[in-house]
Design an enzyme around this catalytic site. Structure first.
Site, short mmCIF file in Angstrom:
data_model
loop_
_atom_site.label_atom_id
_atom_site.label_comp_id
_atom_site.label_asym_id
_atom_site.label_seq_id
_atom_site.Cartn_x
_atom_site.Cartn_y
_atom_site.Cartn_z
CG ASP A 89 19.33 -15.01 -11.48
OD1 ASP A 89 20.39 -15.64 -11.29
OD2 ASP A 89 19.26 -13.79 -11.37
CG ASP A 271 12.08 -13.09 -8.05
OD1 ASP A 271 11.50 -13.40 -9.11
OD2 ASP A 271 13.01 -12.26 -8.01
CB CYS A 309 2.94 -7.23 12.18
SG CYS A 309 4.32 -8.07 11.39
CB CYS A 311 7.43 -9.69 11.87
SG CYS A 311 7.89 -8.02 12.35
CB CYS A 314 5.60 -6.10 14.89
SG CYS A 314 5.75 -5.11 13.38
CG HIS A 340 7.52 -5.17 9.29
ND1 HIS A 340 6.44 -5.57 10.05
CD2 HIS A 340 6.99 -4.48 8.25
CE1 HIS A 340 5.32 -5.14 9.50
NE2 HIS A 340 5.63 -4.46 8.40
#
Ligand code: ZN
Length: 376
Positions: A89, A271, A309, A311, A314, A340
């Site tokens: 940014d 974002d 999930c 991830c 998980c 997660h």
């Protein structure tokens, strides 16, 4: 270079080619404020959770460790061992929201550091120089982000100054990219649309900045206190005036619901600090809405946060264990939740892209929005 692969209504499915790799859009950029995701995630973790773009903050890196040091060490990609696209940014938003005693002048902004109070000046040229030292893939233009509900009398001159600043950003980036020792000579500049919640000011500004033919454009100054209805209204009006064949980035947004609604209105870059911040507080996302792991009912629940999930969290760990870690203030508890949540957002974008590829985004959006109402 941006390829517009498919559209459904205003929703865009795109592919953005950068010197640091391809970005499939719509995309959620993962926020690494001071060159790290808050929650102890490493670069290896980001690869495992499907992060495409990392976002870092110019203002924070300028103050600490210092952009000149980052340049000496070979640029941010080398410093944080990241080989994928990084967006920085401009520092403007932090200057306007964090810094004390700021004074806005035509040349830029005078302010005091939030760390040690020392006086600093940042204008368009300084912001471009800092971002060039960092060597990010995409640099954002230095703009003023006026308060959400500022009056027209304040916003109109502010937007005009932001346009003049954008011209200075372009000139300075061209100069920096042509220098011998520049970290990333192919750094790209995105312009930022401002105008508060006033569609007419937004549209006028979009018409002016699109003429500059930049590689991408952002809608800034939203998600700063206005209602969701006002935000969606602005997008409906202004996005049609931004180039469809370039990335369209909605800064600082948002929840899964916000993302689905904004994709529908033509946004394809996002974002937000929310998934990492919520994760650090034990609030985790599922297709049935957000759940709070501190809740007593998870005490003896040996199932993962979400059965469906994929991830890393998980795949192994139960709600009962993570709840225990969070209550014991073990860092691992936060880390597992942040992992997660970021995976959840990255995967949401993958599913959105797949739905767009199949021409089924409207159906997908409806299904997800209905699911999120369950845990409300
Ligand atoms: Zn998970």
């Amino acid at each position: 270079m941006y390829e517009l692969l498919k559209v459904e209504g205003r929703a865009k499915r795109g592919r953005f080619h950068t010197p640091h790799g391809v970005i499939e859009t719509p995309v959620f950029m993962n926020v690494a404020t001071v060159a790290a995701i808050k929650g102890a995630l490493s670069t290896e973790d980001l690869e495992r959770i499907g992060t495409q773009v990392v976002l870092s903050n110019t203002y924070h890196l300028h103050l600490r460790p210092g952009d000149k040091l980052i340049k000496e060490l070979g640029g941010l990609h080398k410093f944080m061992v990241c080989d994928r696209p990084i967006l920085t940014d401009s520092g403007g938003f932090q200057v306007f929201s964090l810094a004390a005693m700021r004074k806005i002048k035509e040349e830029g902004v005078y302010f005091s550091s939030h760390i040690d109070g020392r006086k600093i000046f940042m204008g368009p040229e300084e912001s471009m120089q800092i971002q060039s030292n960092i060597g990010s893939t995409i640099a954002m233009a230095f703009d003023e982000c006026p308060p959400a509900l500022a009056e027209r009398d304040y916003i109109i001159p502010s937007v005009e100054r932001t346009t003049r600043w954008l011209k200075r950003c372009m000139a300075e980036m061209n100069r920096l990219n042509s220098l011998e020792d520049t970290v990333n000579k192919e750094q790209m500049l995105f312009g930022i649309n401002q105008g508060g919640v006033h569609p007419d000011i937004r549209i006028e500004h979009a018409k002016v900045i699109r003429e500059f033919d930049l590689p991408g454009y952002a809608v800034g100054g939203l998600a700063v206190g206005e209602s969701h209805a006002e935000m969606y209204n602005v997008l409906e009006h202004v996005v049609p005036y931004l180039p469809q064949n370039k990335p369209t980035y909605l800064m600082g947004v948002g929840t899964p619901e916000n993302i689905l609604e904004a994709v529908d209105r033509g946004i394809d870059f996002f974002d937000c600090v929310l998934p990492a911040r919520n994760g650090r507080h034990g609030h985790v996302y599922t297709n049935q809405g957000k759940i709070n792991l501190f809740n007593q009912k998870h005490e003896n629940d040996m199932t993962p946060i979400a059965e469906d999930c994929k991830c890393p969290t998980c795949q192994k760990y139960s709600k009962a264990y993570i709840r225990h870690l969070l209550k014991a203030k073990e860092m691992l508890g936060m880390r597992l939740c942040v992992m997660h949540n970021l995976y959840y957002f990255n995967n949401l974008m993958t599913e959105i892209r797949e739905a767009l590829d199949k021409g089924e985004f409207a159906k997908y959006k409806k299904m997800r929005l209905e699911g999120y109402k369950q845990n409300k």
